[in-house]
Write a protein that holds these residues in place. Structure first.
Motif, short mmCIF file in Angstrom:
data_model
loop_
_atom_site.label_atom_id
_atom_site.label_comp_id
_atom_site.label_asym_id
_atom_site.label_seq_id
_atom_site.Cartn_x
_atom_site.Cartn_y
_atom_site.Cartn_z
N ARG A 32 0.95 -1.16 0.02
CA ARG A 32 0.02 -0.06 -0.04
C ARG A 32 0.82 1.26 0.08
N ARG A 33 1.67 1.27 0.79
CA ARG A 33 2.96 2.59 1.03
C ARG A 33 3.37 2.60 -0.23
N LEU A 34 4.11 1.70 -0.86
CA LEU A 34 4.63 1.69 -2.26
C LEU A 34 3.55 2.37 -3.57
N ARG A 35 2.50 1.61 -3.21
CA ARG A 35 1.55 2.33 -4.42
C ARG A 35 1.36 3.78 -4.35
N PHE A 36 1.04 4.18 -2.71
CA PHE A 36 0.84 5.50 -2.37
C PHE A 36 2.11 6.24 -3.21
N ILE A 37 3.52 5.94 -2.85
CA ILE A 37 4.72 6.67 -3.51
C ILE A 37 4.49 6.94 -4.90
N ARG A 38 4.39 5.69 -5.59
CA ARG A 38 3.99 5.68 -6.89
C ARG A 38 2.87 6.59 -7.45
N MET A 39 1.83 6.54 -6.74
CA MET A 39 0.71 7.53 -7.19
C MET A 39 1.09 8.91 -6.97
N ALA A 40 1.68 9.45 -5.91
CA ALA A 40 2.19 10.79 -5.51
C ALA A 40 3.15 11.14 -6.45
N GLN A 41 3.84 10.14 -7.20
CA GLN A 41 5.08 10.46 -7.98
C GLN A 41 4.20 10.84 -9.33
N ALA A 42 3.28 10.18 -9.57
CA ALA A 42 2.65 10.18 -10.97
C ALA A 42 2.00 11.60 -10.75
N ALA A 43 1.44 11.95 -9.60
CA ALA A 43 0.84 13.19 -9.56
C ALA A 43 1.82 14.62 -9.60
N GLY A 44 3.18 14.20 -9.53
CA GLY A 44 4.15 15.07 -9.84
C GLY A 44 4.83 15.46 -8.43
N PHE A 45 4.52 15.01 -7.49
CA PHE A 45 5.28 15.21 -6.10
C PHE A 45 6.81 14.77 -6.32
N THR A 46 7.49 15.70 -5.51
CA THR A 46 8.83 15.19 -5.33
C THR A 46 9.09 14.12 -4.15
N LEU A 47 10.19 13.42 -4.18
CA LEU A 47 10.45 12.40 -3.14
C LEU A 47 10.28 13.00 -1.63
N GLU A 48 10.88 14.26 -1.69
CA GLU A 48 11.08 15.02 -0.32
C GLU A 48 9.48 15.52 0.02
N GLN A 49 8.63 15.82 -0.98
CA GLN A 49 7.38 16.10 -0.71
C GLN A 49 6.41 14.92 -0.37
N ILE A 50 6.67 13.52 -1.06
CA ILE A 50 6.09 12.36 -0.63
C ILE A 50 6.53 11.88 0.69
N ALA A 51 7.94 12.20 1.17
CA ALA A 51 8.15 11.75 2.56
C ALA A 51 7.23 12.47 3.53
N GLU A 52 7.24 13.68 3.32
CA GLU A 52 6.37 14.64 4.11
C GLU A 52 5.04 14.09 4.30
N LEU A 53 4.56 13.76 3.08
CA LEU A 53 2.96 13.38 3.05
C LEU A 53 2.91 11.98 3.85
N LEU A 54 3.85 11.32 3.70
CA LEU A 54 3.75 10.01 4.42
C LEU A 54 3.75 10.39 5.94
N ALA A 55 4.62 11.18 6.20
CA ALA A 55 4.74 11.54 7.76
C ALA A 55 3.43 12.31 8.44
N LEU A 56 2.72 12.68 7.49
CA LEU A 56 1.49 13.56 7.98
C LEU A 56 0.52 12.47 8.53
N ASP A 57 -0.11 12.92 9.68
CA ASP A 57 -1.26 12.11 10.39
C ASP A 57 -2.50 12.33 9.24
N SER A 58 -2.87 11.25 8.72
CA SER A 58 -4.28 11.51 7.98
C SER A 58 -5.44 11.87 8.68
N GLY A 59 -5.38 12.05 9.88
CA GLY A 59 -6.49 12.61 10.52
C GLY A 59 -6.37 13.75 11.01
#
Length: 135
Positions: free
Chosen positions: A47-74
């Protein structure tokens, strides 16, 4: 799909094994301990790998993806929204650049229809000037 091994995880995410390892080195994916000499991955890793790939497809950098992954979804809606709006702005800029490039090429193609001398398209690229378009 089986994701028990790194190869299975890579297949589940549509990437190569080296990409999985790269994401691990970047801290985007965990590196599990060895179990009987083999690292085992589960559905959460896929699931996490798919999230990374989808975020990359949306144009997010790996740094931004790391930040998104660290955010609390709630709780971190505001920061996630800020990142998304920043990405939308970047896309709007790119779309404007691509639209300008398309218009310039359309003008050159139309000029080529009526040219009797050198081809305007080739001349534009050979002329030492930057070709029309982004960047």
């Amino acid at each position: 799909m089986e994701t028990d091994t790194i190869g299975g995880l890579a297949r589940a995410g549509g990437v190569g094994v080296e990409t999985v390892r790269y994401y691990q080195r970047r801290g985007l994916l965990r590196t599990p301990a060895r179990d009987g000499g083999v690292r085992r991955y589960g559905p959460d890793d896929a699931r996490r790998l798919r999230f990374i790939r989808m975020a990359q497809a949306a144009g997010f950098t790996l740094e931004q993806i790391a930040e998104l992954l660290a955010l609390d979804s709630g709780r971190d809606h505001a920061r996630a929204r800020e990142l998304a709006r920043g990405r939308i702005h970047d896309l709007d800029v790119r779309i404007a650049e691509l639209s300008a490039a398309r218009a310039a090429l359309s003008r050159l193609a139309a000029a080529c229809d009526h040219a009797e001398g050198p081809c305007p398209i080739i001349a534009a690229f050979e002329g030492g000037e930057r070709p029309p378009g982004p960047g």
